[in-house]
Design a protein around this motif. Structure first.
Motif, PDB file in Angstrom:
ATOM      1  N   GLY A  47       0.848  -1.185   0.000  1.00 34.11           N
ATOM      2  CA  GLY A  47       0.000   0.000   0.000  1.00 34.11           C
ATOM      3  C   GLY A  47       0.885   1.236   0.000  1.00 34.11           C
ATOM      4  N   MET A  48       0.523   2.194  -0.803  1.00 30.77           N
ATOM      5  CA  MET A  48       1.327   3.401  -0.950  1.00 30.77           C
ATOM      6  C   MET A  48       0.831   4.502  -0.017  1.00 30.77           C
ATOM      7  SD  MET A  48       3.233   2.145  -3.287  1.00 30.77           S
ATOM      8  CE  MET A  48       4.133   3.509  -3.960  1.00 30.77           C
ATOM      9  N   ALA A  49       1.742   5.392   0.381  1.00 29.11           N
ATOM     10  CA  ALA A  49       1.384   6.573   1.162  1.00 29.11           C
ATOM     11  C   ALA A  49       0.615   7.545   0.284  1.00 29.11           C
ATOM     12  CB  ALA A  49       2.646   7.237   1.701  1.00 29.11           C
ATOM     13  N   GLU A  53       3.079  12.750   0.256  1.00 24.80           N
ATOM     14  CA  GLU A  53       4.293  12.280   0.938  1.00 24.80           C
ATOM     15  C   GLU A  53       5.370  11.811  -0.033  1.00 24.80           C
ATOM     16  OE1 GLU A  53       3.667   9.844   4.434  1.00 24.80           O
ATOM     17  OE2 GLU A  53       1.540  10.385   4.369  1.00 24.80           O
ATOM     18  N   ALA A  54       5.055  11.767  -1.316  1.00 26.11           N
ATOM     19  CA  ALA A  54       6.039  11.320  -2.303  1.00 26.11           C
ATOM     20  C   ALA A  54       7.085  12.409  -2.536  1.00 26.11           C
ATOM     21  CB  ALA A  54       5.335  10.991  -3.615  1.00 26.11           C
ATOM     22  N   VAL A  65      18.908  16.296  -6.297  1.00 22.74           N
ATOM     23  CA  VAL A  65      18.002  17.372  -5.895  1.00 22.74           C
ATOM     24  C   VAL A  65      16.672  16.702  -5.545  1.00 22.74           C
ATOM     25  CG1 VAL A  65      16.791  19.465  -6.604  1.00 22.74           C
ATOM     26  CG2 VAL A  65      19.124  19.003  -7.438  1.00 22.74           C
ATOM     27  N   VAL A  66      16.243  16.883  -4.314  1.00 23.28           N
ATOM     28  CA  VAL A  66      15.012  16.254  -3.845  1.00 23.28           C
ATOM     29  C   VAL A  66      13.963  17.340  -3.637  1.00 23.28           C
ATOM     30  CG1 VAL A  66      13.951  14.849  -2.043  1.00 23.28           C
ATOM     31  CG2 VAL A  66      16.336  14.437  -2.713  1.00 23.28           C
ATOM     32  N   THR A  67      12.806  17.126  -4.236  1.00 24.32           N
ATOM     33  CA  THR A  67      11.698  18.071  -4.079  1.00 24.32           C
ATOM     34  C   THR A  67      10.434  17.305  -3.738  1.00 24.32           C
ATOM     35  OG1 THR A  67      11.152  17.965  -6.428  1.00 24.32           O
ATOM     36  CG2 THR A  67      12.667  19.710  -5.737  1.00 24.32           C
TER      37      THR A  67
END
Length: 119
Positions: A47-49, A53-54, A65-67
């Motif tokens: 099951g995915m959040a 939250e991704a 680079v995280v966004t």
């Protein structure tokens, strides 16, 4: 052959279930999972959040680079997925039809044509 079974949804849909119906639905999914784990056909159920939250990861100039993300253009998104291993497509489709939410929303079945070798 392995297949991925995909379910879509969103928080709004899940919040629309009355608490007693939600508990009943979860029990139906647990029974489905247990039944197919016992046959050895179900390899995993995930099951995915919620989409908020991704995270999105890109590499720019050699640095990650995280966004926040993804920025979906659809109301429904990947909610859950199953990995099964069955001898025929017909069996994969039969299992997909047993998923408790298949009467409420579409369920997709994707053949897995490539699997990375374990080192």
């Amino acid at each position: 052959m392995k297949y991925m079974i995909i379910l879509y949804g969103n928080q709004e849909l899940w919040n629309s279930f009355p608490p007693e119906q939600w508990a009943e639905t979860i029990a139906e999914f647990d029974a489905f999972n247990n039944r197919h784990f016992q046959t050895g056909e179900l390899l995993g159920a995930y099951g995915m959040a919620d989409a908020k939250e991704a995270k999105k990861v890109r590499v720019r100039d050699g640095a990650p680079v995280v966004t926040d993300g993804p920025y979906l253009e659809t109301k429904e998104y990947l909610a859950s997925w199953y990995l099964i291993d069955v001898p025929t497509e017909a069996r994969a489709l039969a299992i997909a039809a047993e998923i408790p939410s298949a009467s409420l929303a579409d369920v997709e079945v994707w053949p897995i044509t490539h699997e990375a070798a374990k080192p």
